[in-house]
Design an enzyme around this catalytic site. Structure first.
Site, PDB file in Angstrom:
ATOM      1  NE  ARG A   1       1.670 -10.262  20.646  1.00  0.00           N
ATOM      2  CZ  ARG A   1       0.509  -9.730  20.243  1.00  0.00           C
ATOM      3  NH1 ARG A   1      -0.617 -10.250  21.001  1.00  0.00           N
ATOM      4  NH2 ARG A   1       0.570  -8.962  19.425  1.00  0.00           N
TER       5      ARG A   1
ATOM      6  CD  GLN B   1      20.957 -12.587  18.095  1.00  0.00           C
ATOM      7  OE1 GLN B   1      21.401 -11.461  17.778  1.00  0.00           O
ATOM      8  NE2 GLN B   1      21.562 -13.935  18.149  1.00  0.00           N
TER       9      GLN B   1
ATOM     10  CB  SER C   1      16.711  10.931  41.411  1.00  0.00           C
ATOM     11  OG  SER C   1      15.872   9.632  41.558  1.00  0.00           O
TER      12      SER C   1
ATOM     13  CG  PHE D   1       8.321  10.899  58.299  1.00  0.00           C
ATOM     14  CD1 PHE D   1       9.139  10.673  59.612  1.00  0.00           C
ATOM     15  CD2 PHE D   1       8.794  11.366  57.305  1.00  0.00           C
ATOM     16  CE1 PHE D   1      10.546  11.043  59.519  1.00  0.00           C
ATOM     17  CE2 PHE D   1      10.100  11.728  57.168  1.00  0.00           C
ATOM     18  CZ  PHE D   1      10.863  11.643  58.313  1.00  0.00           C
TER      19      PHE D   1
ATOM     20  CD  GLU E   1      11.045   7.059  52.879  1.00  0.00           C
ATOM     21  OE1 GLU E   1      12.180   6.683  53.337  1.00  0.00           O
ATOM     22  OE2 GLU E   1       9.972   6.641  52.891  1.00  0.00           O
TER      23      GLU E   1
END
Ligand code: COS
Length: 382
Positions: A269, A280, A368, A126, A365
């Site tokens: 790990r 956490q 952003s 393209f 394409e």
């Protein structure tokens, strides 16, 4: 591959039984066939196109007269291939993008090329971008001059994926019906047309065939014009409307793989006598990654489903899918690298490869910020 991937999204109402069946068959095919060695990317891409053709997957990259491209199928295939081997996704995607204009607007004679690209016998490209026009398609300067019986093209195209190995190109050029976006047209150009040369092969951080093409008095017959003269910009945008969602899908595949790798790493790990996943802080990161993956999937398959319902333009949905999925994938992959510590930046470790592979998807394409422009115009009613 590390651990089982979450496939619960396939139960979402966006999909029909044939999509679920295809996803299961493709998963098995990928497990048996991918990845392929990438040492020589040209050879790898030729091999991948042949393999994807023989496997029947490339059939979905084009539509015969009266058929419609099924965007959910394209997205599912890109997501799955990208999760296994980004180069396989590239090889698949370019057959679709390259021939997108022919699928949507081609004549019967032009569609003969689709038989070849959908079987894997020919490779497609393209050719829209130029040295001085990337995001600004209306500034295309390659000229197509009307001559007896056809057109004569002069100009330079760059960053053309599959440039150098493609058998067939769709070239956008200025035919001058009006200034700017209203004076462009699309042409089908085989690789052996005299005057079409590859002047530069471009090396990039995630290697794939990429080149600069020069057109010097390249002559095409009238039959090479795709759609109507002057409609090239709209034609390019219609193709991108379909394929931008699929870039989001590829990013989603890369992000899913990064999450999978991060989950495996966090389980294996140990830190201070416990698995990383017991912390956490690590759990919080894994939760954010999973959330981004699911949000990206919702936007990608919302866009694909909307198009498949017969909606003529899905510019806003496709832009949201591409923007969010590619940006989120970058973040997910970056965190996966972080959770791998030093190994995360080491060649040969999967997340290092993903880190390089994702970057271009936020650019090609429609970068952003182009997607933000499209979304903003839509919400502002412009
Ligand atoms: N389908 C059909 N027609 C469309 C369309 C679409 N998806 N999007 C726009 N059009 C039409 C518009 O309706 C307008 O028609 P009229 O002139 O009849 O009003 C015409 O095309 C021009 O549109 P617009 O005014 O939006 O053009 P701009 O020059 O402002 O272009 C952006 C806007 C930036 C959105 C466009 O140039 C773009 O998408 N750029 C990125 C290109 C890209 O993806 N490059 C990568 C190449 S592939 S690696």
């Amino acid at each position: 591959m590390a651990g089982d991937v979450d496939r619960s999204f396939l139960d979402w109402p966006f999909f029909e039984p044939q999509h679920r069946d295809l996803a299961a068959r493709l998963e098995a095919w990928c497990a048996a066939n991918l990845p392929v060695p990438h040492d020589d990317v040209d050879a790898a891409c030729r091999t991948l196109v042949a393999m994807l053709g023989a496997g029947g997957w490339l059939r979905h990259t084009g539509a015969s007269e009266g058929e419609r491209l099924d965007v959910r199928t394209l997205c599912l295939i890109r997501e799955t291939l990208a999760r296994h081997d980004a180069l396989a996704d590239f090889a698949f995607a370019m057959q679709g993008l390259g021939m997108g204009a022919v699928s949507l607007f081609g004549t019967d004679a032009q569609r003969a090329w689709l038989d070849r690209t959908r079987s894997g016998a020919a490779i497609a490209a393209f050719a829209l971008t130029e040295p001085a026009s990337g995001s600004d398609v209306a500034a295309t300067s390659t000229m197509a001059e009307k001559v007896a019986g056809g057109w004569r093209l002069n100009g330079t195209k760059t960053y053309i994926s599959n440039g150098g190995i493609a058998d067939i190109h769709v070239i956008f050029a200025r035919t001058g019906e009006a200034p700017g976006a209203r004076g462009l047209s699309a042409f089908l150009m085989p690789a052996d047309v005299p005057g079409l040369t590859v002047t530069e092969r471009i090396e990039v951080m995630a290697p794939h065939p990429l080149a600069t093409l020069q057109l010097t008095d390249a002559q095409l017959p009238d039959a090479a014009l795709i759609g109507r003269a002057g409609d090239g910009f709209k034609l390019a945008m219609s193709v991108l409307d379909v394929f931008r969602s699929t870039v989001g899908a590829a990013a989603l595949g890369l992000a899913r793989r990064a999450l999978q790798e991060a989950l495996a790493r966090s389980a294996a790990r140990r830190i201070q006598g416990e698995p990383l996943a017991a912390l956490q802080m690590v759990q919080g990161h894994l939760a954010d990654m999973a959330l981004k993956v699911d949000a990206a999937a919702l936007l990608v398959y919302r866009a694909a489903w909307t198009k498949d319902q017969g909606t003529a333009r899905i510019s806003r949905e496709a832009a949201m899918a591409k923007l969010y999925a590619t940006e989120a994938a970058q973040e997910v992959i970056d965190m996966a690298v972080q959770l791998h510590g030093g190994d995360g930046v080491r060649h040969g470790v999967k997340v290092e490869e993903l880190y390089r592979e994702i970057r271009a998807l936020r650019i090609y394409e429609g970068a952003s910020d182009v997607q933000r422009v499209v979304i903003a115009r839509s919400v502002l009613g412009g």
